[in-house]
Design an enzyme around this catalytic site. Structure first.
Site, mmCIF file in Angstrom:
data_model
loop_
_atom_site.group_PDB
_atom_site.id
_atom_site.type_symbol
_atom_site.label_atom_id
_atom_site.label_comp_id
_atom_site.label_asym_id
_atom_site.label_seq_id
_atom_site.Cartn_x
_atom_site.Cartn_y
_atom_site.Cartn_z
ATOM 1 N N CYS A 81 1.040 -1.198 0.036
ATOM 2 C CA CYS A 81 0.032 -0.048 -0.021
ATOM 3 C C CYS A 81 0.748 1.254 -0.010
ATOM 4 O O CYS A 81 0.279 2.276 -0.756
ATOM 5 C CB CYS A 81 -1.060 -0.121 1.286
ATOM 6 N N HIS A 114 -2.319 0.800 7.186
ATOM 7 C CA HIS A 114 -2.828 0.980 5.812
ATOM 8 C C HIS A 114 -2.664 2.336 5.429
ATOM 9 O O HIS A 114 -3.001 3.344 6.076
ATOM 10 C CB HIS A 114 -4.090 0.319 5.452
ATOM 11 N N ASP A 139 -7.496 4.817 -3.499
ATOM 12 C CA ASP A 139 -6.655 3.828 -2.732
ATOM 13 C C ASP A 139 -6.648 2.683 -3.890
ATOM 14 O O ASP A 139 -7.252 1.908 -4.162
ATOM 15 C CB ASP A 139 -7.557 3.184 -1.535
#
Length: 274
Positions: free
Chosen positions: A71, A110, A125
Site C-alpha cells: 500500500c 494501511h 486507494d
C-alpha cells in the site's frame, strides 16, 4: 509535489494516454489503469530486500523495473503522479478490519489518499490487495457507490469512516480511517515494521493481487484464486517454484529479477505449503 517525477514513464507503465486535466474523469481513469496494471505484491519483504518509499526508488521499482508493491508504495506512487498533474492530495492512514478478530485494535498499517477536487473530497486507494478500489469514492457516508468492480460505501463511526465492500449480498468492513494527515516519515516507520518484523504476513508468506476487467486475481502462498464479478470463484494450487514464477509473470504481469534468491524463496513457499 515531486518535480523529478517522470509522469510520461508512469503513464506508459499503466497504459494511460488520456486527458491530463484535473477532473474526476481523469482521476477515475488513472485510478483504474494503475490498479489493473501495477499488482499488489510483497516480494521485497519476502526476500528481505529493503522497501524504499522515496519517489526515485518508487519510480525505479514500480515503473521502470515492472514490479509492484504494497500500500505505501502503490499509493505514494499514485500521489506523486496526481500531484504532478495538479491534484490536491493528502495522505491518510487506516486500521485494517478485514479478517481481524472482533474487538482487535490494529495499528494504522494501511495508507490511502484523500483527493480534493473542486472542493469535493474523494478517497483513492490502489493498494489494498485483493479488494483494492478500482475507482475513487466520494467522501460521503452511507451511500452505495459503484466502481468498475464491486460496490463500495463508507460507513461512519464517531469521528472516523469505515471502508466497506459489497461481496455478494453482504457488506464487509475493510478498514477504518480518519482525516488526520500523514507524512512520509509516518509511513516509513510503519512500512519498516511490516517489512521486517518476523511475524509480519509480508515477511512470512507470498501475497499478490491484481484486478482485471471482469475478475480479481489473488495469490496467497501457492494458492491462486480467481474471483469473477458474477460471483463464481476458481481455485488452483501451484505445486512448483517454476509454476509459481510463471503465475507471477503471466497473471500478475510482474517483471521478476533473475538469480537464485527468488527461486529459493519460491521453493520455500511451496515446501511450507506441502
Amino acid at each position: 509535489m515531486t518535480p523529478a517525477f517522470d509522469l510520461d514513464a508512469y503513464f506508459e507503465r499503466i497504459g494511460y494516454s488520456g486527458s491530463r486535466s484535473v477532473t474526476l474523469d481523469t482521476l477515475s481513469a488513472i485510478h483504474l489503469r494503475h490498479a489493473q496494471t501495477i499488482p499488489f505484491e510483497n516480494l521485497n519483504p519476502l526476500l528481505r530486500w529493503p522497501v524504499r518509499l522515496d519517489a526515485q526508488s518508487l519510480q525505479q521499482k514500480l515503473v521502470r523495473d515492472g514490479r509492484g508493491g504494497y500500500c505505501f508504495e502503490q499509493n505514494l506512487l499514485l500521489s506523486h503522479a496526481l500531484q504532478q498533474l495538479g491534484f490536491q492530495v493528502t495522505g491518510l492512514a487506516a486500521r485494517v478490519l478485514w479478517n481481524a478478530r472482533e474487538g482487535t485494535l490494529a495499528a494504522r498499517s494501511h495508507m490511502l489518499l484523500l483527493v480534493n477536487l473542486n472542493d469535493r473530497p474523494y478517497v483513492a486507494d490502489v493498494g489494498f490487495g485483493g479488494l483494492t478500489l478500482t475507482g475513487p469514492l466520494r467522501l460521503q457516508a452511507d451511500i452505495e457507490q459503484a466502481t468498475p468492480h464491486e460496490p463500495f460505501r463508507l460507513g461512519r463511526t464517531d469521528d472516523a469512516f469505515v471502508m466497506q465492500a459489497k461481496i455478494g449480498s453482504m457488506w464487509t468492513a475493510l478498514y477504518r480511517f480518519d482525516l488526520q494527515e500523514q507524512f512520509l516519515p509516518d509511513y516509513e516507520v510503519t512500512s519498516w515494521y511490516l517489512s521486517n518484523h518476523p511475524a509480519s504476513q509480508f515477511v512470512t508468506g507470498l501475497i499478490a493481487a491484481r484486478p482485471d476487467s471482469d475478475r480479481r486475481y489473488a495469490l496467497r502462498n501457492n494458492e491462486l484464486a480467481v474471483h469473477h464479478l458474477n460471483g463464481s470463484t476458481e481455485r488452483r494450487v501451484l505445486t512448483s517454484a517454476v509454476g509459481l514464477r510463471a503465475t507471477l509473470e503471466d497473471i500478475f504481469r510482474l517483471a521478476l529479477p533473475d538469480g537464485p534468491e527468488l527461486h529459493a524463496a519460491l521453493e520455500r513457499v511451496i515446501a511450507r505449503a506441502a
